[in-house]
Design an enzyme around this catalytic site. Sequence first.
Site, short mmCIF file in Angstrom:
data_model
loop_
_atom_site.label_atom_id
_atom_site.label_comp_id
_atom_site.label_asym_id
_atom_site.label_seq_id
_atom_site.Cartn_x
_atom_site.Cartn_y
_atom_site.Cartn_z
N HIS A 113 0.84 -1.21 0.00
CA HIS A 113 0.00 0.00 0.00
C HIS A 113 0.86 1.25 0.00
O HIS A 113 1.89 1.33 0.67
CB HIS A 113 -1.02 -0.01 1.14
CG HIS A 113 -0.49 0.22 2.52
ND1 HIS A 113 -0.37 1.48 3.07
CD2 HIS A 113 -0.09 -0.64 3.49
CE1 HIS A 113 0.08 1.38 4.32
NE2 HIS A 113 0.26 0.10 4.60
N ASP A 125 5.66 2.73 7.24
CA ASP A 125 4.33 2.19 6.90
C ASP A 125 3.62 3.12 5.92
O ASP A 125 2.95 4.04 6.32
CB ASP A 125 3.49 2.04 8.17
CG ASP A 125 2.11 1.45 7.90
OD1 ASP A 125 1.89 0.91 6.81
OD2 ASP A 125 1.25 1.55 8.80
N GLU A 159 -5.41 1.44 2.02
CA GLU A 159 -5.24 0.25 2.88
C GLU A 159 -5.57 0.59 4.32
O GLU A 159 -6.16 -0.21 5.06
CB GLU A 159 -3.80 -0.28 2.76
CG GLU A 159 -3.56 -1.60 3.49
CD GLU A 159 -3.13 -1.47 4.95
OE1 GLU A 159 -3.01 -2.49 5.63
OE2 GLU A 159 -2.92 -0.34 5.43
N GLU A 160 -5.14 1.77 4.73
CA GLU A 160 -5.29 2.17 6.13
C GLU A 160 -6.76 2.33 6.54
O GLU A 160 -7.06 2.40 7.72
CB GLU A 160 -4.53 3.47 6.40
CG GLU A 160 -3.01 3.37 6.18
CD GLU A 160 -2.30 2.51 7.22
OE1 GLU A 160 -2.97 1.88 8.04
OE2 GLU A 160 -1.05 2.48 7.18
N ASP A 188 4.45 -4.81 3.36
CA ASP A 188 3.87 -3.73 4.17
C ASP A 188 4.71 -3.62 5.43
O ASP A 188 4.57 -4.45 6.33
CB ASP A 188 2.40 -4.10 4.48
CG ASP A 188 1.68 -3.01 5.27
OD1 ASP A 188 2.29 -1.98 5.60
OD2 ASP A 188 0.47 -3.21 5.55
N HIS A 282 2.04 4.58 12.84
CA HIS A 282 0.85 5.43 12.68
C HIS A 282 0.97 6.77 13.41
O HIS A 282 -0.04 7.35 13.81
CB HIS A 282 -0.43 4.67 13.11
CG HIS A 282 -0.84 3.63 12.11
ND1 HIS A 282 -1.97 2.85 12.24
CD2 HIS A 282 -0.27 3.26 10.93
CE1 HIS A 282 -2.07 2.03 11.20
NE2 HIS A 282 -1.04 2.26 10.40
N1 PHE Z 1 -1.38 -3.32 7.58
C1 PHE Z 1 -0.97 -2.69 8.81
C2 PHE Z 1 -0.97 -1.19 8.62
O1 PHE Z 1 -0.78 -0.73 7.54
C3 PHE Z 1 0.40 -3.07 9.23
C4 PHE Z 1 0.59 -4.52 9.34
C5 PHE Z 1 1.22 -5.19 8.32
C6 PHE Z 1 0.14 -5.20 10.44
C7 PHE Z 1 1.41 -6.55 8.40
C8 PHE Z 1 0.32 -6.56 10.53
C9 PHE Z 1 0.97 -7.23 9.52
O2 PHE Z 1 -1.15 -0.46 9.52
ZN ZN Z 2 -0.69 1.33 8.75
ZN ZN Z 3 0.80 -0.75 6.40
#
Ligand code: PHE
Ligand code: ZN
Ligand code: ZN
Length: 312
Positions: A113, A125, A159-160, A188, A282
């Site tokens: 993402h 992230d 994605e978030e 990710d 985050h």
């Molecule tokens: N997808 C979550 C995010 O973007 C991060 C994440 C990735 C959590 C992989 C667990 C495993 O905030």
């Molecule tokens: Zn995230």
């Molecule tokens: Zn993420």
Amino acid sequence: MRILIALAAALMVTGATTAQASAPAALAAPNINVANVQAHLNQFQSIANANGGNRAHGRPGYLASINWVKSKLDAAGFTTRVQSFTYGGATGYNLIADYPGGDLNNVVMLGGHLDSVTAGPGINDNGTGSASILEVALQMKATNFQPTKHVRFGWWGAEELGLRGSRAYVSSLSATEKSRIKAYLNFDMTGSPNPGYFVYDAAEPPTVPGALALQQRLQAGFTSIGVQTELTKVNGRSDHAAFAQEGIATGGTFTGAEQTKTTAQARKWGGTAGQAYDRCYHRSCDTTSNVNVTALDRNADVIAYALWATAA
Ligand code: PHE
Ligand code: ZN
Ligand code: ZN
């Protein structure tokens, strides 16, 4: 760093009088230069700085990120497409990039993402996954990789906000188009500042035939550079879930988010026990300072290793 997929016995040092051995064809995945990945992260940081501090869905920093990644891929000869979708009253975008050639009935996809949360620039992230697959894509072209399979990349929006972009992409495909995608690898968070080395557990529901081979290929990549890994159940928390739900084999790597590194893990991987893998997860401090370059480098090399092994 460079990871060799295989070493041909025929490759040996020869004297000038010996007939030159033919070069082994494309045995090695390329050395991904982490400085190039870091340069892409700097670009994402600049984009956030110029757009209110984030690259979030519905904000100008998101579309600027899409346009910048697209320009790099266009210049490298990829066929790119921006797919729009609507979520939460705002237009979201996915970037799809196809590498020319390969069997269109045998597609290998890599994705991650591109959106951040609104709180910050989202450099770990998921600038890290986004920048790493971008560099791997550019190195396909630079090394004139000619895989048997067709290779496609996806940078997902929103994605978030609940895997909105990847779900929009998968649901836009016909049953036939879905059946052509034989593997999807997701990245990710691959540069967490207090990193773990996690590989997605193929046993996580929904279990899909073929996922175990992807898991093992990613594990083999880390093993080849002497890095121990653990399996992790991602619990549907990233974009591979949209593919797995449709029966597509998925896999991925992850260096950890808000959870705490254990004493045993710190012994194995270094870093700080009792502290989160990513204390800036985050948050506004998820900047270019929030990246462990060794973890970023190792993951980028493993991504290339897995792509070369899966698509060749
Ligand atoms: N997808 C979550 C995010 O973007 C991060 C994440 C990735 C959590 C992989 C667990 C495993 O905030
Ligand atoms: Zn995230
Ligand atoms: Zn993420």
